[in-house]
Design a protein around this motif. Structure first.
Motif, PDB file in Angstrom:
ATOM      1  N   SER A 194      -8.865   5.801 -15.450  1.00 60.03           N
ATOM      2  CA  SER A 194      -9.922   5.270 -14.498  1.00 60.03           C
ATOM      3  C   SER A 194     -10.802   4.204 -14.813  1.00 60.03           C
ATOM      4  O   SER A 194     -11.073   3.259 -13.879  1.00 60.03           O
ATOM      5  N   ASN A 228       0.852  -1.084  -0.113  1.00 59.53           N
ATOM      6  CA  ASN A 228       0.036  -0.087   0.182  1.00 59.53           C
ATOM      7  C   ASN A 228       0.749   1.291  -0.034  1.00 59.53           C
ATOM      8  O   ASN A 228       0.290   2.515  -0.511  1.00 59.53           O
ATOM      9  N   LEU A 272     -18.897   5.173  -7.177  1.00 57.15           N
ATOM     10  CA  LEU A 272     -17.960   5.221  -6.324  1.00 57.15           C
ATOM     11  C   LEU A 272     -16.765   4.583  -6.432  1.00 57.15           C
ATOM     12  O   LEU A 272     -15.595   5.271  -6.259  1.00 57.15           O
ATOM     13  N   LEU A 273     -16.844   3.557  -7.305  1.00 56.69           N
ATOM     14  CA  LEU A 273     -15.684   2.864  -7.903  1.00 56.69           C
ATOM     15  C   LEU A 273     -14.945   3.885  -8.843  1.00 56.69           C
ATOM     16  O   LEU A 273     -13.619   3.823  -8.793  1.00 56.69           O
ATOM     17  N   SER A 309      -9.868  -3.645 -11.409  1.00 57.58           N
ATOM     18  CA  SER A 309     -10.189  -4.044 -10.014  1.00 57.58           C
ATOM     19  C   SER A 309     -11.580  -5.088  -9.745  1.00 57.58           C
ATOM     20  O   SER A 309     -11.268  -5.740  -8.807  1.00 57.58           O
ATOM     21  N   CYS A 318      -9.628   9.339  -8.630  1.00 53.36           N
ATOM     22  CA  CYS A 318      -8.633  10.260  -7.650  1.00 53.36           C
ATOM     23  C   CYS A 318      -7.222   9.500  -7.673  1.00 53.36           C
ATOM     24  O   CYS A 318      -6.278  10.175  -7.608  1.00 53.36           O
ATOM     25  N   ILE A 319      -7.079   8.381  -7.736  1.00 51.54           N
ATOM     26  CA  ILE A 319      -5.832   7.529  -7.826  1.00 51.54           C
ATOM     27  C   ILE A 319      -5.043   7.724  -9.127  1.00 51.54           C
ATOM     28  O   ILE A 319      -3.929   8.130  -9.038  1.00 51.54           O
ATOM     29  N   LEU A 350     -15.073   6.747  -9.180  1.00 52.87           N
ATOM     30  CA  LEU A 350     -14.641   8.301  -8.351  1.00 52.87           C
ATOM     31  C   LEU A 350     -13.262   7.759  -7.512  1.00 52.87           C
ATOM     32  O   LEU A 350     -12.402   8.665  -7.580  1.00 52.87           O
ATOM     33  N   ASN A 351     -13.331   6.675  -6.959  1.00 52.44           N
ATOM     34  CA  ASN A 351     -11.979   5.975  -6.091  1.00 52.44           C
ATOM     35  C   ASN A 351     -10.849   6.063  -7.324  1.00 52.44           C
ATOM     36  O   ASN A 351      -9.653   6.614  -6.992  1.00 52.44           O
ATOM     37  N   CYS A 352     -11.113   5.286  -8.313  1.00 53.47           N
ATOM     38  CA  CYS A 352     -10.169   5.280  -9.522  1.00 53.47           C
ATOM     39  C   CYS A 352      -9.726   6.525 -10.087  1.00 53.47           C
ATOM     40  O   CYS A 352      -8.493   6.526 -10.271  1.00 53.47           O
TER      41      CYS A 352
END
Length: 299
Positions: free
Chosen positions: A201, A127, A260-261, A208, A267-268, A263-265
């Motif tokens: 993304s 991580n 949500l997935l 994922s 940001c990463i 959005l998370n991806c």
């Protein structure tokens, strides 16, 4: 093949002498009187001629120019042709030199990425260093093209397959390999950052989901169903706490989960774009990047 033949003129002009008679007692010198002295062989009367063995019209073959090898393995032309490709065999702008350098760099980056991922999994620090795993693929794609980035990803996966097994190799490809290859390809094509972040993304989200499905297959449990059930329970509790008595459908749950997935991806991926742009700019590769105006002015 040619044979050497000494012409008859070598020994002078011999004439057919009369038959020799046996010396008789009355003529003791009759045998020696018919002999002539043999001429002495000198360079003036020695002549050679060549003639073909089978075909008198045989054409002479040309002798190619000899090429000498230099101590470092460079081929040089003895005839004086300095512009021949052999003289630039190992030049810095030569094809052989560039292909060798590309092979060495791709192998080096693949080994570094594979060993870093292997050690991170072994020490449980994935991580903390996970953002740097796609970086070798991005660098090779920018420097040597899209094919080099693909080869680096495949070489890293094969190395992890040998070191850690198929599960770790497939996990690296889904979570980091496809993301690094997509990012390197888009940066190589100098695509706008907005489109690059969106496509990366989507690739990260699909990776994922693939990782979740593989994990579900390995542990014999439907992890995706557990995630959606927990989301449904959490949202139902929040709606009930706010005084809204309604039950969400599963389609709405899947839509919220996908949002949500992504959005998370997103940001990463945006964070990776920003970190990689700063890092590669410090390495002197700023000219190869299509940076936005606000970031280019800041750097």
């Amino acid at each position: 093949m040619y044979l050497l033949k000494i012409q008859p003129s070598l020994f002078g002009n011999f004439q057919t002498s009369p038959p020799l008679h046996r010396a008789s007692p009355s003529h003791p010198t009759s045998f020696h009187s018919h002999l002539k002295p043999i001429p002495k062989l000198t360079s003036h009367n020695l002549h050679f001629s060549v003639f073909p063995l089978s075909n008198p019209n045989y054409a002479h073959s040309r002798v190619s120019k000899c090429r000498a090898l230099s101590p470092v393995g460079k081929t040089e032309n003895v005839g004086g042709d300095d512009n021949s490709p052999e003289t630039d065999y190992l030049a810095e702008d030569g094809v052989v030199y560039k292909n060798t350098l590309r092979l060495v760099e791709c192998s080096m980056f693949a080994s570094v990425a594979g060993l870093a991922y292997f050690l991170s999994n072994s020490l449980a620090i994935e991580n903390y260093f996970g953002c740097f795993f796609p970086l070798p693929i991005v660098i090779t794609s920018l420097r040597w093209g899209i094919a080099a980035g693909r080869k680096t990803m495949v070489a890293t996966a094969l190395l992890l397959l040998i070191l850690s097994g198929p599960v770790k190799a497939l996990t690296y490809v889904l979570m980091h390999g496809f993301l690094g290859f997509t990012m390197g390809t888009l940066w190589r094509l100098r695509v706008n950052w907005g489109l690059s972040v969106l496509l990366c993304s989507l690739v990260r989200a699909m990776g994922s989901m693939g990782y979740v499905l593989i994990s579900s297959f390995l542990i014999r449990e439907n992890i995706l169903a557990l995630i959606t059930i927990n989301i449904h329970a959490s949202l139902s509790f929040m709606l009930t706490a706010t005084g809204i008595n309604t039950v969400l459908s599963m389609d709405a749950i899947y839509t919220i989960f996908g949002t949500l997935l992504l959005l998370n991806c997103g940001c990463i991926v945006f964070l990776l774009h920003f970190i990689y742009a700063l890092f590669l700019s410090k390495l002197g590769m700023k000219a190869s990047l299509a940076l936005p105006n606000w970031l280019e002015n800041t750097i």
